[in-house]
Scaffold this active site. Structure first.
Site, PDB file in Angstrom:
ATOM      1  CE  LYS A  61      72.238 114.382  -4.216  1.00 35.77           C
ATOM      2  NZ  LYS A  61      73.290 115.332  -3.940  1.00 35.77           N
ATOM      3  NE  ARG A 113      76.263 122.064  -1.510  1.00 34.92           N
ATOM      4  CZ  ARG A 113      75.861 120.807  -1.379  1.00 34.92           C
ATOM      5  NH1 ARG A 113      76.707 119.811  -1.516  1.00 34.92           N
ATOM      6  NH2 ARG A 113      74.593 120.541  -1.088  1.00 34.92           N
ATOM      7  CE1 TYR A 140     100.602  97.307 -13.584  1.00 40.04           C
ATOM      8  CE2 TYR A 140      98.406  97.228 -12.640  1.00 40.04           C
ATOM      9  CZ  TYR A 140      99.241  97.117 -13.726  1.00 40.04           C
ATOM     10  OH  TYR A 140      98.719  96.835 -14.948  1.00 40.04           O
ATOM     11  CG  MET A 189      91.114  99.385 -15.385  1.00 36.70           C
ATOM     12  SD  MET A 189      91.480  99.688 -17.126  1.00 36.70           S
ATOM     13  CE  MET A 189      92.769 100.890 -17.032  1.00 36.70           C
TER      14      MET A 189
HETATM   15  C1  LIG Z   1      70.275 119.344  -1.404  1.00 37.28           C
HETATM   16  C2  LIG Z   1      70.361 117.934  -0.932  1.00 37.28           C
HETATM   17  N1  LIG Z   1      69.366 117.436  -0.193  1.00 37.28           N
HETATM   18  C3  LIG Z   1      69.391 116.164   0.255  1.00 37.28           C
HETATM   19  C4  LIG Z   1      70.445 115.321  -0.025  1.00 37.28           C
HETATM   20  C5  LIG Z   1      70.445 113.922   0.522  1.00 37.28           C
HETATM   21  O1  LIG Z   1      71.450 113.800   1.487  1.00 37.28           O
HETATM   22  P1  LIG Z   1      71.764 112.408   2.185  1.00 37.28           P
HETATM   23  O2  LIG Z   1      72.209 111.492   1.127  1.00 37.28           O
HETATM   24  O3  LIG Z   1      72.837 112.744   3.152  1.00 37.28           O
HETATM   25  O4  LIG Z   1      70.477 111.979   2.825  1.00 37.28           O
HETATM   26  C6  LIG Z   1      71.513 115.812  -0.771  1.00 37.28           C
HETATM   27  C7  LIG Z   1      72.666 114.929  -1.050  1.00 37.28           C
HETATM   28  O5  LIG Z   1      73.776 115.284  -1.255  1.00 37.28           O
HETATM   29  C8  LIG Z   1      71.473 117.148  -1.246  1.00 37.28           C
HETATM   30  O6  LIG Z   1      72.476 117.669  -1.981  1.00 37.28           O
END
Ligand SMILES: Cc1ncc(COP(=O)(O)O)c(C=O)c1O
Length: 355
Positions: free
Chosen positions: A38, A134, A256, A304
């Site tokens: 992701k 969560r 700055y 920046m």
């Molecule tokens: C649901 C879920 N599984 C797995 C992961 C992977 O976690 P990590 O990057 O700590 O291995 C994440 C990352 O945020 C996650 O949200």
């Protein structure tokens, strides 16, 4: 951007990434290790990472549908798990068409599943809240949900939960979370998935049918410099070049806001990277960068597009020299600690203008 004269770049070592995957998979040899890609593979380019891992992984994971579809558009055919599940009812149909496994975490998603595809034949994951509070169904809701699903759906079901504190080895919360999940796994005889990177490294008892490997895949450690994380190889090296060198007199301030004054006559290098590139604006004076085999401190506020480095103590530094902000020679954790953030945030915030 096709033309570029600026030398600022994030160099991605895909071989390192594959080695990290193989190393972690061996630590959990009875599990199927999912590559979590992701957020554009934590800033490493999701399609390129998926391609590099194509002969290693059976399952990729992304946060939401758009990320999964982008992989298909780039010709990635590996099965994809969508971690936050459908955001719209039409996502269910799309999941079936594209071989996506869907995570369901709320009743409205179960309703969509029943109305769109009562006999959904794809893989389903049920996200359970075992203590992170969560996302996910409460453990007490599971009986009711199971009753709502068809036998076919239960056959293809993975029970999944997420650790809140897997990085803390002295904490009992991971054990409690795992116990809750395992009780349901035994009851329903389903496959399960609990471990993220820290879970895989710190909590072998949490290794499930599937583990979800994110951060450690990229060679960063969720658990500091422990024996188990040491073999990981950083896959991203962020670098930029010196574009100016000048000297300021003792007492003069730099950048700055007057936040740093020279304590001696100081030779400064100005480097072409700033917060618009993803270098953290709250990096403190003293945060190291790596130049020609040595470390030198950041001084003054991050702008920046530029930062300033005290190179008074370095020999032979010249305009054009490469400066590493983090990577193979400089642990990203050091930059994170100096910026009041975590390695995850630094990796995922490298901006699109950095090729
Ligand atoms: C649901 C879920 N599984 C797995 C992961 C992977 O976690 P990590 O990057 O700590 O291995 C994440 C990352 O945020 C996650 O949200």
């Amino acid at each position: 951007m096709s033309y570029t004269s600026r030398l600022t770049k994030a160099i991605i070592d895909l071989d390192a990434l594959v080695k990290n995957y193989q190393y972690i998979s061996k630590l959990a040899s009875n599990s199927d290790t999912i590559a979590v890609i992701k957020a554009d593979a934590y800033g490493h380019d999701a399609s390129k990472v998926a391609q590099a891992l194509s002969s290693e992984v059976n399952l990729l994971a992304v946060a939401f549908m758009d990320e999964a579809l982008a992989l298909r558009a780039d010709g990635i055919n590996t099965k994809v798990l969508v971690l936050e599940g459908p955001f719209k009812e039409s996502d269910i149909e799309l999941a079936l068409e594209n071989n996506f496994a869907l995570m369901l975490h709320s009743n409205y998603q179960i309703d969509w599943l029943k109305s769109t595809s009562p006999e959904f034949s794809g893989e389903l994951w049920l996200k359970l809240d075992t203590g992170m509070n969560r996302l996910g169904f409460q453990v007490e809701q599971v009986d009711k949900i199971m009753a709502q699903l068809s036998t076919q759906q239960i056959k293809n079901l993975v029970l999944c939960s997420h650790f809140a504190t897997a990085d803390q080895i002295d904490c009992n919360r991971p054990v409690e979370q795992l116990e809750k999940l395992k009780a349901l796994v035994e009851k329903y005889g389903c496959k399960f998935s609990m471990a993220n990177s820290a879970g895989i490294l710190n909590w072998p008892e949490s290794h499930g049918h599937y583990n979800r490997l994110g951060l450690a895949l990229y060679g960063a450690s969720p658990i500091g410099d422990s024996r188990k994380s040491r073999p990981l190889i950083p896959a991203m090296t962020l670098q930029a070049n010196i574009i100016a060198i000048h000297t300021v007199k003792i007492g003069e301030s730099v950048g700055y806001g007057n936040i740093w004054q020279a304590q001696r006559d100081t030779k400064l290098a100005t480097v072409a990277i700033g917060y618009a590139d993803g270098y953290p604006r709250n990096a403190k004076s003293g945060t190291p960068v790596y130049i020609n085999g040595s470390l030198a401190p950041l001084v003054g506020r991050v702008s920046m597009d530029m930062i300033t480095i005290d190179i008074t103590d370095l020999k032979h530094t010249a305009i054009g020299d490469t400066v590493e902000l983090w990577g193979k020679n400089l642990n990203i954790d050091i930059v994170a600690q100096n910026s009041d953030t975590i390695n995850y945030e630094l990796l995922t915030r490298v901006s699109k203008r950095v090729p």
